[in-house]
Design a protein around this motif. Structure first.
Motif, mmCIF file in Angstrom:
data_model
loop_
_atom_site.group_PDB
_atom_site.id
_atom_site.type_symbol
_atom_site.label_atom_id
_atom_site.label_comp_id
_atom_site.label_asym_id
_atom_site.label_seq_id
_atom_site.Cartn_x
_atom_site.Cartn_y
_atom_site.Cartn_z
ATOM 1 N N SER A 16 -1.953 7.170 -12.707
ATOM 2 C CA SER A 16 -1.403 8.532 -12.727
ATOM 3 C C SER A 16 -1.386 9.104 -14.138
ATOM 4 N N GLY A 17 -1.033 8.251 -15.124
ATOM 5 C CA GLY A 17 -0.908 8.726 -16.496
ATOM 6 C C GLY A 17 -2.221 8.941 -17.209
ATOM 7 N N THR A 18 -3.314 8.503 -16.606
ATOM 8 C CA THR A 18 -4.623 8.672 -17.242
ATOM 9 C C THR A 18 -5.503 9.608 -16.409
ATOM 10 N N VAL A 19 -6.056 9.100 -15.328
ATOM 11 C CA VAL A 19 -7.027 9.854 -14.535
ATOM 12 C C VAL A 19 -6.412 11.105 -13.917
ATOM 13 N N LEU A 20 -5.268 10.950 -13.229
ATOM 14 C CA LEU A 20 -4.701 12.087 -12.504
ATOM 15 C C LEU A 20 -4.129 13.149 -13.442
ATOM 16 N N VAL A 21 -3.488 12.727 -14.539
ATOM 17 C CA VAL A 21 -2.987 13.710 -15.495
ATOM 18 C C VAL A 21 -4.143 14.441 -16.162
ATOM 19 N N TRP A 22 -5.245 13.728 -16.439
ATOM 20 C CA TRP A 22 -6.419 14.389 -17.020
ATOM 21 C C TRP A 22 -6.961 15.438 -16.052
ATOM 22 N N LEU A 23 -7.000 15.100 -14.758
ATOM 23 C CA LEU A 23 -7.463 16.072 -13.762
ATOM 24 C C LEU A 23 -6.542 17.284 -13.706
ATOM 25 N N GLN A 24 -5.232 17.057 -13.824
ATOM 26 C CA GLN A 24 -4.294 18.178 -13.818
ATOM 27 C C GLN A 24 -4.536 19.113 -14.993
ATOM 28 N N ASP A 25 -4.765 18.538 -16.170
ATOM 29 C CA ASP A 25 -4.919 19.342 -17.382
ATOM 30 C C ASP A 25 -6.283 20.017 -17.468
ATOM 31 N N ASN A 26 -7.322 19.385 -16.922
ATOM 32 C CA ASN A 26 -8.677 19.878 -17.129
ATOM 33 C C ASN A 26 -9.337 20.474 -15.897
ATOM 34 N N VAL A 27 -8.865 20.122 -14.711
ATOM 35 C CA VAL A 27 -9.441 20.669 -13.483
ATOM 36 C C VAL A 27 -8.435 21.572 -12.770
ATOM 37 N N GLY B 73 0.821 -1.210 0.000
ATOM 38 C CA GLY B 73 0.000 0.000 0.000
ATOM 39 C C GLY B 73 0.852 1.256 0.000
ATOM 40 N N VAL B 74 1.905 1.256 0.819
ATOM 41 C CA VAL B 74 2.824 2.400 0.837
ATOM 42 C C VAL B 74 3.525 2.539 -0.507
ATOM 43 N N GLU B 75 3.965 1.406 -1.072
ATOM 44 C CA GLU B 75 4.657 1.451 -2.361
ATOM 45 C C GLU B 75 3.748 1.974 -3.459
ATOM 46 N N PHE B 76 2.487 1.564 -3.461
ATOM 47 C CA PHE B 76 1.532 2.043 -4.458
ATOM 48 C C PHE B 76 1.349 3.553 -4.360
ATOM 49 N N CYS B 77 1.136 4.050 -3.142
ATOM 50 C CA CYS B 77 0.919 5.491 -2.949
ATOM 51 C C CYS B 77 2.165 6.294 -3.316
ATOM 52 N N GLU B 78 3.348 5.777 -2.934
ATOM 53 C CA GLU B 78 4.593 6.492 -3.256
ATOM 54 C C GLU B 78 4.808 6.584 -4.758
ATOM 55 N N ASN B 79 4.570 5.487 -5.472
ATOM 56 C CA ASN B 79 4.762 5.511 -6.922
ATOM 57 C C ASN B 79 3.709 6.368 -7.609
ATOM 58 N N MET B 80 2.493 6.367 -7.108
ATOM 59 C CA MET B 80 1.471 7.237 -7.687
ATOM 60 C C MET B 80 1.882 8.698 -7.549
ATOM 61 N N ALA B 81 2.404 9.061 -6.379
ATOM 62 C CA ALA B 81 2.856 10.439 -6.170
ATOM 63 C C ALA B 81 3.990 10.791 -7.123
ATOM 64 N N TYR B 82 4.939 9.854 -7.291
ATOM 65 C CA TYR B 82 6.065 10.120 -8.194
ATOM 66 C C TYR B 82 5.593 10.304 -9.626
ATOM 67 N N TRP C 230 -3.845 21.552 -11.572
ATOM 68 C CA TRP C 230 -2.661 20.782 -11.211
ATOM 69 C C TRP C 230 -2.690 20.408 -9.737
ATOM 70 N N GLY C 231 -3.201 21.309 -8.919
ATOM 71 C CA GLY C 231 -3.279 21.036 -7.497
ATOM 72 C C GLY C 231 -4.206 19.888 -7.167
ATOM 73 N N VAL C 232 -5.316 19.770 -7.917
ATOM 74 C CA VAL C 232 -6.270 18.682 -7.685
ATOM 75 C C VAL C 232 -5.621 17.338 -7.996
ATOM 76 N N GLY C 233 -4.865 17.285 -9.111
ATOM 77 C CA GLY C 233 -4.185 16.044 -9.464
ATOM 78 C C GLY C 233 -3.181 15.612 -8.416
ATOM 79 N N CYS C 234 -2.527 16.578 -7.763
ATOM 80 C CA CYS C 234 -1.560 16.253 -6.703
ATOM 81 C C CYS C 234 -2.247 15.947 -5.376
ATOM 82 N N ALA C 235 -3.448 16.485 -5.184
ATOM 83 C CA ALA C 235 -4.120 16.329 -3.895
ATOM 84 C C ALA C 235 -4.515 14.880 -3.633
ATOM 85 N N ILE C 236 -4.894 14.151 -4.688
ATOM 86 C CA ILE C 236 -5.356 12.771 -4.499
ATOM 87 C C ILE C 236 -4.242 11.865 -3.965
ATOM 88 N N PRO C 237 -3.055 11.803 -4.609
ATOM 89 C CA PRO C 237 -1.988 10.980 -4.010
ATOM 90 C C PRO C 237 -1.531 11.509 -2.656
#
Length: 575
Positions: free
Chosen positions: A206-217, A51-60, A219-226
């Motif tokens: 990260s490369g789909t949902v979170l990047v889409w949120l960064q571009d369309n909603v 779980g920690v590894e998943f969250c860390e890699n998502m943030a990266y 950048w802070g929102v995309g970082c807030a989730i991880p």
């Protein structure tokens, strides 16, 4: 007991199936008592670590995939500065694990290193999420020095936190399985497979949902989730303390390595004794060189054995330094250094593999930019094809886990880690051959269409690139899982985290080597006014020549790996 000079297959592992209620590999629980098999370790502990590894890699990944867009559009940096700053940050993320690994192996242990660095990572990405959400960045760009400093503070705090977590999660997860128990040994192999699966799952998300949120909603929102996920993972990870297994620490592994080198150099004038039982070893495990197991003497790198020679009283060397740790080392210390030296060819093979992998995010995308990216009314961004790589991994890891692990359990010699790594290296070579043939065909179409002098896309579908991305995904499944297991299994007990960091260092080195190769090709092929292999207008160049060169490098790398694996002497530690 002396090891023979016979060649052994890569990663020769000795184990025994035991039925004790306690682990037999020296692991302890949180209270430093011998670890109970039924109540500690195994998958119940690994789920929390994964779980920690998943969250860390998502943030990266959520930072790395879109950082250049943020720096150019929000911080208003030039493209050159932004590209350089992104490269510097990515490099820091893959070099800081060496620091984290040193602290884990020498002072804190893997568990406490994660506990210390996880809040640092959370602080860094929290600063990024908050700063990216503030209106001052886009409203007052002329006052951007302070804002930029805040952003880079967050970025490098995240890079520092990454350095403490990345080399420890896989090693700490592997620590949860008793290497002397056959059943748990098989489970450990599964852990490396699912760890690699989680890394790629976080990459896809990260490369789909979170990047889409960064571009369309935003950048802070995309970082807030991880950020939120990492904040949740911290207390959950600590809550599992009573089910974790811990390894006892020795003293500084790097200091031990340097002591062997210094002692061997000091005694370079001495002759090695013919009686191989003479080299020095402690008789008690409670000495300063306490290790969970002693390592058998081997005949490779004989010069280093001089570090373990006990000097006669008549030797001219000063008597008060004769038994100093910088003049006399144990056989175990010497063999630990030998083990690292034996792993260097495999490390170099992995570095070359990632040099080839660097084409996924560079020359492959440039090739896709001069191909027809329309599928019906939809235009495929060339960079988005990289998701095929990650999706291939997600699909194949469960299949690999289902088929490979039982076969390895029954036929370890055939389905060994060496074979898996070799298959991965061979597939990466085939991938480059395919890319070269594809570029030759594209240039042929360009020539026949009269488009050679025009910087336009060839009438050839970009979907022809998908087999290359698929091959790379398959190659990663075979290579990356086995290489992680290799560096854990073959690392000295006192250097598990450090060797895990070497994997990250190989990735960084491969990326920098790819950059160096591209620079050399650019200079050497543009002399005399020639357009070169990789000009701005690829229709005038020969990208296929570069791909053929990478295929040749891959073939040489595969041949060198096969040769080194045939003569590799594996971990021969004795309990």
């Amino acid at each position: 007991m002396e090891a023979t000079d016979e060649e052994r297959p890569l990663l020769h592992v000795q184990y025994r199936d035991v039925g004790s209620e306690y682990t037999r590999d020296g692991s302890v629980d949180i209270n430093k008592q011998p670890a109970l098999k039924n109540s500690t370790g195994n998958w119940k502990a690994c789920f929390l670590i994964l779980g920690v590894e998943f969250c860390e890699n998502m943030a990266y990944f959520v930072i790395a995939r879109n950082l250049i867009t943020f720096l150019t559009t929000v911080l208003h940096e030039s493209k050159v500065d932004a590209a350089r700053n992104v490269s510097a940050w990515v490099g820091a993320c893959f070099f800081t694990p060496v620091v984290g690994a040193f602290l884990a192996d020498t002072y804190w242990g893997r568990y406490w290193t994660i506990v210390v660095f996880l809040p640092i990572y959370i602080t860094g990405i929290l600063i990024l999420a908050v700063s990216a959400s503030l209106p001052m960045f886009s409203t007052f760009p002329e006052h951007g020095n302070v804002d930029r400093a805040v952003v880079y503070l967050g970025l490098y705090l995240a890079a520092l936190g990454n350095g403490g977590i990345k080399p420890c999660t896989q090693s700490f997860g592997a620590d949860q399985f008793d290497s002397t128990d056959l059943g748990e040994l098989v489970k450990k192999k599964s852990f490396f497979s699912w760890s690699f699966f989680m890394i790629n799952a976080s990459s896809v998300l990260s490369g789909t949902v979170l990047v889409w949120l960064q571009d369309n909603v935003g950048w802070g929102v995309g970082c807030a989730i991880p950020t939120v996920l990492m904040i949740i993972s911290f207390p959950v990870f600590i809550a599992g303390s009573r089910v974790y297994r811990f390894r006892k620490l020795g003293f500084s592994p790097l200091k031990s390595l340097f002591q062997v080198i210094v002692a061997a150099v000091r005694k370079c004038h001495l002759q090695l004794p013919e009686n191989k039982s003479l080299p020095y070893e402690t008789s008690s495990s409670s000495s300063a060189t306490d290790r969970s197991r002693k390592i058998q003497h081997t005949n490779q790198f004989r010069f280093l054995d001089k570090a373990a020679i006990v000097l006669p009283p008549s030797d001219k060397m000063c008597m008060k330094h004769m038994n100093s740790s910088w003049s006399l080392c144990t056989v175990t210390q010497v063999e630990e250094l030998k083990m690292l030296l034996r792993m260097l060819p495999t490390w170099a093979s992995f570095m070359t593999f990632y040099t080839v992998s660097g084409q996924m995010t560079s020359t492959f995308i440039e090739q896709g930019m001069v191909m027809d990216n329309r599928v019906g009314s939809f235009a495929i961004p060339p960079a988005s094809l990289t998701i095929i790589d990650a999706l291939t991994v997600l699909v194949l890891v469960p299949i690999y886990e289902t088929i490979s692990v039982p076969l390895v359990q029954r036929q370890d010699k055939v389905f060994s880690q060496a074979l898996h790594i070799g298959i991965g290296l061979a597939l990466s070579m085939i991938m480059m051959v395919y890319a070269a043939l594809l570029e030759m065909k594209r240039l042929e179409i360009v020539q026949s269409s009269g488009l050679a002098d025009h910087d336009v896309a060839a009438p050839m579908s970009i979907l022809w690139q998908t087999p290359a991305y698929f091959l790379h995904g398959v190659a990663q499944v075979f290579t990356c899982i086995s290489i992680s297991e290799f560096f854990y299994d073959q690392a000295p007990d006192t250097m598990k985290s450090l060797c895990a960091a070497l994997v990250q260092l190989a990735i960084a080195s491969g990326a920098y080597l790819n950059t160096l190769l591209l620079g050399v090709i650019s200079v050497t092929t543009t002399s005399g006014g020639a357009p070169g292999w990789i000009p701005d207008n690829l229709n005038e160049g020969h990208l296929d020549y570069f791909f053929w060169m990478m295929a040749a490098i891959s073939l040489i790398n595969l041949a060198m790996f096969v040769n080194s694996s045939m003569t590799y002497r594996g971990n021969t530690a004795s309990s």
